[in-house]
Write a protein that holds these residues in place. Structure first.
Motif, PDB file in Angstrom:
ATOM      1  N   PHE A  33       0.906  -1.392   0.202  1.00 31.93           N
ATOM      2  CA  PHE A  33      -0.053  -0.058  -0.183  1.00 31.93           C
ATOM      3  C   PHE A  33       0.858   1.235  -0.024  1.00 31.93           C
ATOM      4  O   PHE A  33       0.602   2.117  -0.753  1.00 31.93           O
ATOM      5  CB  PHE A  33      -0.868  -0.157   1.331  1.00 31.93           C
ATOM      6  N   LEU A  34       1.906   1.252   1.038  1.00 33.13           N
ATOM      7  CA  LEU A  34       2.889   2.403   1.137  1.00 33.13           C
ATOM      8  C   LEU A  34       3.608   2.582  -0.532  1.00 33.13           C
ATOM      9  O   LEU A  34       3.509   3.725  -0.753  1.00 33.13           O
ATOM     10  CB  LEU A  34       3.772   2.306   2.101  1.00 33.13           C
ATOM     11  N   TYR A  35       4.084   1.438  -0.874  1.00 32.03           N
ATOM     12  CA  TYR A  35       4.619   1.589  -2.257  1.00 32.03           C
ATOM     13  C   TYR A  35       3.869   2.037  -3.278  1.00 32.03           C
ATOM     14  O   TYR A  35       4.375   2.931  -3.992  1.00 32.03           O
ATOM     15  CB  TYR A  35       5.326   0.377  -2.604  1.00 32.03           C
ATOM     16  N   HIS A  36       2.677   1.624  -3.253  1.00 29.81           N
ATOM     17  CA  HIS A  36       1.526   2.161  -4.604  1.00 29.81           C
ATOM     18  C   HIS A  36       1.287   3.329  -4.295  1.00 29.81           C
ATOM     19  O   HIS A  36       1.342   4.062  -5.435  1.00 29.81           O
ATOM     20  CB  HIS A  36       0.457   1.163  -4.412  1.00 29.81           C
ATOM     21  N   GLU A  37       1.174   3.926  -3.136  1.00 32.80           N
ATOM     22  CA  GLU A  37       0.515   5.506  -2.622  1.00 32.80           C
ATOM     23  C   GLU A  37       1.789   6.387  -3.064  1.00 32.80           C
ATOM     24  O   GLU A  37       1.640   7.483  -3.723  1.00 32.80           O
ATOM     25  CB  GLU A  37       0.255   5.576  -1.296  1.00 32.80           C
ATOM     26  N   LYS A  38       3.050   5.919  -2.983  1.00 31.29           N
ATOM     27  CA  LYS A  38       4.221   6.867  -3.534  1.00 31.29           C
ATOM     28  C   LYS A  38       4.228   7.052  -4.681  1.00 31.29           C
ATOM     29  O   LYS A  38       4.824   8.258  -5.308  1.00 31.29           O
ATOM     30  CB  LYS A  38       5.410   6.400  -2.735  1.00 31.29           C
ATOM     31  N   LYS A  39       4.013   5.982  -5.663  1.00 33.37           N
ATOM     32  CA  LYS A  39       4.256   6.040  -6.978  1.00 33.37           C
ATOM     33  C   LYS A  39       3.030   6.460  -7.809  1.00 33.37           C
ATOM     34  O   LYS A  39       3.153   6.644  -8.743  1.00 33.37           O
ATOM     35  CB  LYS A  39       4.929   4.832  -7.577  1.00 33.37           C
ATOM     36  N   SER A  40       1.968   6.548  -7.122  1.00 37.63           N
ATOM     37  CA  SER A  40       0.455   6.764  -7.867  1.00 37.63           C
ATOM     38  C   SER A  40       0.507   8.125  -8.187  1.00 37.63           C
ATOM     39  O   SER A  40       0.687   9.098  -7.253  1.00 37.63           O
ATOM     40  CB  SER A  40      -0.710   6.198  -6.890  1.00 37.63           C
ATOM     41  N   ARG A  41      -0.065   8.460  -9.496  1.00 36.15           N
ATOM     42  CA  ARG A  41      -0.402   9.690  -9.662  1.00 36.15           C
ATOM     43  C   ARG A  41      -1.473  10.528  -8.945  1.00 36.15           C
ATOM     44  O   ARG A  41      -1.382  11.853  -8.446  1.00 36.15           O
ATOM     45  CB  ARG A  41      -0.859   9.919 -11.244  1.00 36.15           C
ATOM     46  N   GLU A  42      -2.532   9.692  -8.522  1.00 40.17           N
ATOM     47  CA  GLU A  42      -3.711  10.287  -7.716  1.00 40.17           C
ATOM     48  C   GLU A  42      -3.793   9.308  -6.656  1.00 40.17           C
ATOM     49  O   GLU A  42      -4.715   8.573  -6.633  1.00 40.17           O
ATOM     50  CB  GLU A  42      -4.922  10.202  -8.759  1.00 40.17           C
TER      51      GLU A  42
END
Length: 491
Positions: A243-252
């Motif tokens: 979740f942390l990794y995904h949120e950091k690289k997500s545009r939104e």
């Protein structure tokens, strides 16, 4: 023109308050009815899951809906949320087993994720900074009305009609709220490139559901030292890291990390995580104590929750004025003190103390929640722009909901474990199990149990709930120290 705008604004506010009423009354009316529901459907071990399932999907979607409302506008997302909420309520009313009820509550929770945060955000859009603090008083009246009607209706439906009416009553109110929003709410949405984060909510559900299984079933149906427990722990930890990794690289991202750099938001959200655990500890298990241990009716159990729901809106109304006079930090500190007082009262709760003593503890918890949550919302909305107001408001409610979901599972696990331990010590674990606690929740069930079994199960339930309330006091102390970390001035 101004008169017309205010005229429509009043209708929109009324529709929003009706939708918020659905969410507000859900807490007290379902909690009041739960002992009767579980006595009818069976499966006491799933007691906490009826709350946890609702809170889990609520938590997973509250941020998603907050972000979607910033992209597509408040209106369509709000209407989608009410539709899902009503679908879940209908399925809940039709449930014939605890397993199906848990499933229906998952769907109801999906819709609930849109009700409160987007309603609050629409108010933030329609009213000025000076008006927002005052309008909290109107919104607080929703909690006051639900405080009086929720437990009374819950007790009435259970004692006179039947528990499915607890869910059926949502349908006409929800349709009325939808009609008001459809007709009167007009908004201008700036078109922009739209990227929706779907993976974020998935990882939230994956992580929190794994954690809740650990907390509820650990030491009861799953040994703490076992391969299934190790797998669950690895799932929960890896889900959080993904979740942390995904949120950091997500545009939104679901939670824009930059809003957490604002200290007032950071500590308000951390405090809300802890107070969410306190809230669910009181609302979920107090009716079980009053009905199962004190042997009182559902209506009396509802009364002990009513005081919390009355204290909340009164304190919220007062907080709207206090925030303007003494600031949100001092107002929050007063709320933290009240939570400690309430937690202390609950730590001394026993069958002999009676429902009035329990109601007093609820009152102080309600006052603490009202003072703290109102000041948090006003502070957060004043510290961000329109573009991030929806997600910032939702982030606070997300943390409180996550806290409630984890709290329901954690405290449910403590309770189940204590009951299981008491049955093993008494030598009755061959005849009875945790689900046998169902019988304590009705007069007929208590008569069927007989002398020794009744005493053992009641003492087990009482001892387990005492541990729950000691935990509430500890959480109240933690929340107070977090409030002290809130800066004196907004960043």
């Amino acid at each position: 023109m101004e008169h017309s705008r205010r005229y429509k604004r009043g209708y929109v506010l009324a529709s929003i308050m009706l939708a918020m009423f659905l969410s507000a009354i859900e807490a007290t009316i379902v909690s009041t009815a739960m002992p009767s529901i579980v006595a009818d459907l069976g499966g006491f071990r799933l007691y906490s899951w009826v709350f946890s399932a609702y809170l889990l999907t609520n938590a997973a979607t509250v941020l998603l809906f907050g972000r979607l409302s910033d992209m597509f506008g408040r209106k369509p997302i709000f209407l989608l949320g009410i539709s899902l909420f009503l679908m879940g309520a209908t399925l809940s009313a039709l449930a014939e087993s605890m397993e199906f009820l848990v499933f229906a509550r998952l769907i109801q929770g999906l819709g609930a994720g849109a009700l409160m945060p987007i309603a609050t955000t629409i108010v933030g859009d329609m009213y000025t900074k000076e008006e927002r603090a005052k309008i909290q008083g109107y919104l607080a009246s929703v909690w006051g009305i639900s405080a009086v009607t929720g437990p009374l209706l819950g007790g009435f439906f259970v004692d006179v009609l039947s528990w499915p009416y607890v869910f059926w009553m949502n349908i006409p109110l929800g349709l009325l709220a939808m009609s008001g929003i459809l007709i009167f709410f007009k908004e201008q949405v700036t078109k922009k490139e739209r990227v929706v984060d779907i993976s974020g909510p998935f990882w939230v559900v994956f992580t929190i559901s794994s954690l809740m299984i650990i907390l509820v079933e650990g030491g009861v149906r799953i040994d703490w030292v076992s391969w299934p427990m190790l797998v669950l722990i690895l799932m929960s930890v890896s889900g959080f890291l993904f979740f942390l990794y995904h949120e950091k690289k997500s545009r939104e991202p679901m939670i824009p990390f930059h809003i957490w750099s604002i200290r007032s938001i950071l500590y308000a959200n951390l405090t809300s995580l802890v107070t969410g655990m306190i809230l669910i500890g009181v609302s979920s298990y107090l009716p079980a104590f009053v009905q199962g241990v004190m042997e009182r009716s559902a209506t009396v159990a509802g009364f002990t929750l009513t005081t919390m729901s009355i204290g909340w809106p009164i304190a919220s109304t007062v907080a709207g004025r206090l925030v303007l006079k003494i600031g949100f930090r001092t107002t929050s500190i007063l709320g933290g003190v009240s939570l400690i007082v309430g937690g202390t009262i609950f730590s001394f709760l026993s069958p002999e103390k009676g429902p009035l003593f329990a109601a007093m503890g609820s009152l102080f918890i309600g006052i603490g929640m009202g003072l703290s949550t109102t000041s948090f919302i006003v502070s957060i909305q004043n510290s961000v722009s329109w573009e991030t107001r929806g997600i910032a408001t939702a982030s606070n409610m997300f943390m409180r909901t996550i806290g409630s979901a984890i709290g329901a599972a954690l405290l449910g696990g403590v309770l189940n474990s204590r009951i299981q331990s008491a049955l093993e010590k008494s030598g009755m674990d061959d005849t009875f199990n945790v689900d046998s606690t169902n019988r304590l929740l009705t007069e007929e069930g208590r008569e069927q149990l007989g002398g020794d079994a009744l005493v053992v199960l009641q003492e087990a339930l009482s001892a387990g709930l005492h541990r729950v309330y000691i935990g509430l006091l500890c959480l109240a102390l933690v929340s107070f120290f977090l409030i002290l970390r809130i800066p004196k001035k907004e960043d």
